[in-house]
Design a protein around this motif. Structure first.
Motif, PDB file in Angstrom:
ATOM      1  N   GLU A  86      12.909  21.811 -10.438  1.00 49.84           N
ATOM      2  CA  GLU A  86      12.861  21.176  -9.111  1.00 49.84           C
ATOM      3  C   GLU A  86      13.139  22.197  -8.008  1.00 49.84           C
ATOM      4  O   GLU A  86      12.464  22.202  -6.981  1.00 49.84           O
ATOM      5  CB  GLU A  86      13.835  19.991  -9.036  1.00 49.84           C
ATOM      6  N   LEU A  89      10.045  24.410  -7.778  1.00 48.17           N
ATOM      7  CA  LEU A  89       8.943  23.709  -7.108  1.00 48.17           C
ATOM      8  C   LEU A  89       9.175  23.650  -5.601  1.00 48.17           C
ATOM      9  O   LEU A  89       8.266  23.894  -4.807  1.00 48.17           O
ATOM     10  CB  LEU A  89       8.789  22.300  -7.677  1.00 48.17           C
ATOM     11  N   GLN A  93       6.699  25.519  -2.960  1.00 47.48           N
ATOM     12  CA  GLN A  93       6.013  24.721  -1.932  1.00 47.48           C
ATOM     13  C   GLN A  93       6.436  25.139  -0.527  1.00 47.48           C
ATOM     14  O   GLN A  93       5.602  25.272   0.371  1.00 47.48           O
ATOM     15  CB  GLN A  93       6.362  23.239  -2.119  1.00 47.48           C
ATOM     16  N   THR A  99       0.637  22.269  -2.792  1.00 51.20           N
ATOM     17  CA  THR A  99       1.089  20.939  -3.227  1.00 51.20           C
ATOM     18  C   THR A  99       2.059  21.077  -4.400  1.00 51.20           C
ATOM     19  O   THR A  99       2.133  22.124  -5.047  1.00 51.20           O
ATOM     20  CB  THR A  99      -0.090  20.081  -3.707  1.00 51.20           C
ATOM     21  N   ARG A 100       2.753  19.962  -4.680  1.00 50.35           N
ATOM     22  CA  ARG A 100       3.702  19.998  -5.801  1.00 50.35           C
ATOM     23  C   ARG A 100       2.947  20.206  -7.123  1.00 50.35           C
ATOM     24  O   ARG A 100       3.407  20.893  -8.014  1.00 50.35           O
ATOM     25  CB  ARG A 100       4.514  18.715  -5.866  1.00 50.35           C
ATOM     26  N   GLY A 101       1.790  19.578  -7.238  1.00 48.49           N
ATOM     27  CA  GLY A 101       1.007  19.721  -8.479  1.00 48.49           C
ATOM     28  C   GLY A 101       0.642  21.176  -8.719  1.00 48.49           C
ATOM     29  O   GLY A 101       0.761  21.685  -9.837  1.00 48.49           O
ATOM     30  N   GLN A 102       0.217  21.856  -7.648  1.00 42.31           N
ATOM     31  CA  GLN A 102      -0.183  23.250  -7.836  1.00 42.31           C
ATOM     32  C   GLN A 102       1.038  24.158  -7.997  1.00 42.31           C
ATOM     33  O   GLN A 102       0.970  25.175  -8.691  1.00 42.31           O
ATOM     34  CB  GLN A 102      -1.120  23.668  -6.703  1.00 42.31           C
ATOM     35  N   PHE A 104       3.604  23.064  -9.649  1.00 44.58           N
ATOM     36  CA  PHE A 104       3.939  22.807 -11.060  1.00 44.58           C
ATOM     37  C   PHE A 104       3.102  23.684 -11.983  1.00 44.58           C
ATOM     38  O   PHE A 104       3.594  24.160 -13.014  1.00 44.58           O
ATOM     39  CB  PHE A 104       3.747  21.321 -11.405  1.00 44.58           C
ATOM     40  N   ASP A 321       6.375  16.243  -3.020  1.00 43.03           N
ATOM     41  CA  ASP A 321       6.247  15.337  -4.162  1.00 43.03           C
ATOM     42  C   ASP A 321       4.778  15.351  -4.587  1.00 43.03           C
ATOM     43  O   ASP A 321       3.992  16.141  -4.060  1.00 43.03           O
ATOM     44  CB  ASP A 321       6.730  13.914  -3.804  1.00 43.03           C
ATOM     45  N   TYR A 322       4.426  14.471  -5.526  1.00 36.12           N
ATOM     46  CA  TYR A 322       3.070  14.556  -6.079  1.00 36.12           C
ATOM     47  C   TYR A 322       2.071  13.643  -5.349  1.00 36.12           C
ATOM     48  O   TYR A 322       1.128  13.159  -5.957  1.00 36.12           O
ATOM     49  CB  TYR A 322       3.096  14.244  -7.576  1.00 36.12           C
ATOM     50  N   THR A 323       2.268  13.392  -4.052  1.00 33.78           N
ATOM     51  CA  THR A 323       1.390  12.430  -3.366  1.00 33.78           C
ATOM     52  C   THR A 323       0.170  13.074  -2.721  1.00 33.78           C
ATOM     53  O   THR A 323      -0.696  12.372  -2.207  1.00 33.78           O
ATOM     54  CB  THR A 323       2.166  11.683  -2.257  1.00 33.78           C
ATOM     55  N   ASP A 325      -3.147  16.080  -2.482  1.00 33.37           N
ATOM     56  CA  ASP A 325      -4.106  16.840  -3.305  1.00 33.37           C
ATOM     57  C   ASP A 325      -4.286  18.268  -2.815  1.00 33.37           C
ATOM     58  O   ASP A 325      -4.617  19.160  -3.589  1.00 33.37           O
ATOM     59  CB  ASP A 325      -5.478  16.150  -3.274  1.00 33.37           C
TER      60      ASP A 325
END
Ligand code: NAD
Length: 516
Positions: A86, A89, A93, A99-102, A104, A321-323, A325
């Motif tokens: 966390e 991340l 970011q 983004t959080r996804g990228q 991750f 967060d993961y909201t 794209d």
């Protein structure tokens, strides 16, 4: 914006890991807000020399501690990377705007590279016997010895992945490291380094410095026994020349203008979703993301609208967060570069199928993912790397035309083929001139396969990271061969006269029995 930015106490704790005594600092801007995130302490050239000397001392004990010790420490570091994800991340970011996804993906990739190198180093580098030049008379073996201290220079765009993919193998092979962090990625790197030092990597073994690219970068190139550089082709060329001046080997991971070929047997919706991810991950600020799409005419009228609609539907935002794209560009300079490419293309006749605008309403450096068509060779974005969320689509008449267009570039970093048939996709992949080619993925199939080498051809680089190749670059192969005494090698003319017929017979026999 949801989630919380790094607090002052955290940034101070992280930057205490730098070797930086200049007393000067550089304000680092948080891309999501445009505010100063923290004041980065700056290093001097003397700091680089001191960090290198300290890493050299630490390296001797690290190498002496043995393969099993290094493996266990690095596996513990892997576990800490996951436990502290966390914080990692948030740091990635907050510094880069992705983004959080990228972000991750970076944590995933860093952990995978650490695990791979921890477990593979002994197998790849333990050395062993080789065939002696004359059976029974000569025996030979190869030992791999660490080079010493590796100078690592990293960019801002993937601060965790690009650091760990170069540093984990260096440490696993028994080396020390002095790393020059980019201003915009230093906190992420220091957070990752703390996982390694808490796991048992001595602090001095992995020094981190920061500051002016030329001054501190040059000092790192001048100090190390090997240089791992990741960044632009322009800077990499200078770094390679400087390293060559000292006869120090180097690997160069440089820029690209990566092509994606969409064959006419794809499912258009699936291909559109795969292509959108492959183009706009990290808002296109990824060395291996796609900037050129060649679509076969037979599917163009179904793929292009599906792709444009998919891109237009992507959610932009600064949330931790993961909201979302697609995230932000990292800096004002990036915003200016990307908008210059878009404006130049539009002024010269390109058509915008999606995006095309800066979005200051979301954050100071946001730009919509942009799909262009009618891009011609007079436009900057035709052949030059944009390094942002801009892709040009061109319709081609045949597979051969797509391959020729994809290969027609000074770069050769990454490429991608989308096809309904794996066999057909692989056949096209084998004809593309790039260091990595992904079938039915943009970049993650190769980027995530840490057992396989990654790098570029042409102006995209020299050398390889990842896989056995990524470990072997950090070791000197030393051959130790022994004369067994079973037969005395000739030393005088008379001895040669006597032994020459037998030696010729031996050569012919080895050839006949095909012994290497
Ligand atoms: P850059 O070349 O400007 O900077 C990279 C690093 O080099 C930074 O830490 C910088 O401070 C340092 N530097 C600058 N001048 C230097 C000098 N004279 N000597 C030594 N070091 C110096 O690149 P960037 O803008 O940070 O990164 C974007 C570029 O990197 C893009 O072209 C991208 O394609 C490329 N890249 C390549 C890979 C890869 O694996 N092939 C990965 C990420 C980024």
């Amino acid at each position: 914006m949801s989630g919380s930015m790094l607090q002052r106490a955290e940034t101070d704790a992280l930057t205490s890991g730098l070797t930086a005594t200049s007393g000067r600092t550089q304000g680092v801007i948080a891309p999501f807000t445009g505010d100063v995130l923290h004041e980065l302490p700056l290093s001097t050239a003397q700091d680089v020399a001191d960090a290198t000397a300290a890493a050299r001392v630490a390296q001797a004990s690290w190498w002496a501690a043995g393969w099993a010790h290094r493996r266990e420490v690095l596996l513990r570091a892997h576990d800490l990377l996951l436990e502290r994800r966390e914080l990692l991340l948030d740091a990635v970011q907050t510094e880069t705007g992705k983004t959080r996804g990228q972000a991750f993906e970076e944590v995933f990739n860093s952990a995978a590279a650490t695990r791979y190198n921890a477990l593979a180093a002994h197998r790849v580098l333990r050395g062993g016997p080789r065939r002696g030049g004359i059976p029974l008379v000569l025996t030979a073996r190869v030992d791999y010895r660490p080079k010493g201290v590796i100078g690592v220079i990293t960019p801002w765009n993937y601060p965790l992945s690009l650091a760990i993919m170069d540093i984990a193998p260096a440490l696993a092979a028994g080396n020390g490291v002095v790393q020059k962090a980019d201003d915009q990625g230093a906190l992420s790197i220091l957070a990752a380094r703390r996982c390694f030092t808490d796991a048992g990597v001595p602090e001095a073994l992995w020094g981190v410095v920061a500051g002016d690219g030329e001054e501190i970068g040059n000092a790192v190139v001048d100090a190390g026994d090997y240089v791992s550089f990741t960044g632009s082709t322009a800077t990499g060329t200078k770094v390679a020349q400087r390293a060559a001046g000292r006869l120090v080997p180097a690997s160069m991971e440089l820029g690209g203008k990566n092509p994606m070929i969409v064959l006419d047997d794809v499912d258009p919706e699936k291909a559109a979703a795969d292509a959108a991810y492959g183009c706009f991950s990290a808002a296109g600020q990824l060395c291996v993301s796609m900037e050129r799409i060649y679509v076969l005419r037979g599917v163009a009228d179904r793929f292009i609208p599906a792709f444009a609609a998919r891109v237009a539907s992507l959610t932009l935002g600064p949330d931790l967060d993961y909201t979302t794209d697609v995230g932000s560009l990292a800096t004002k300079a990036q915003l200016e570069r990307v908008m210059a490419h878009i404006e130049d293309a539009v002024a010269k006749g390109a058509t915008v199928l999606a995006g095309g605008r800066a979005r200051p309403d979301i954050g100071p450096y946001f730009v919509e993912p942009t799909v262009l068509t009618d891009v011609t060779s007079t436009m900057q974005c035709f052949a030059h790397e944009t390094f942002g969320p801009v892709v040009a689509i061109t319709i081609v008449d045949s597979e051969a035309a797509a391959i020729a267009a994809a290969n027609d570039s000074e770069f050769g970093l990454n490429a991608s083929v989308l096809s309904g048939s794996r066999t057909r996709g692989l056949a096209v992949a084998r004809r593309l001139k790039a260091g990595s080619v992904n079938v039915n993925e943009g970049y993650r199939a190769t980027f995530g396969s840490v057992d396989a080498p990654m790098g570029g051809v042409k102006h995209s680089g020299l050398g390889r990271r990842n896989g056995p190749e990524g470990l072997l670059r950090y070791a000197d192969a030393t051959t130790i061969a022994t004369a067994t005494g079973l037969l005395q090698l000739p030393r005088t003319g008379a001895e040669f006269r006597t032994l020459t017929p037998a030696m010729l017979l031996l050569l012919r026999t080895l050839r006949t029995v095909r012994r290497r």
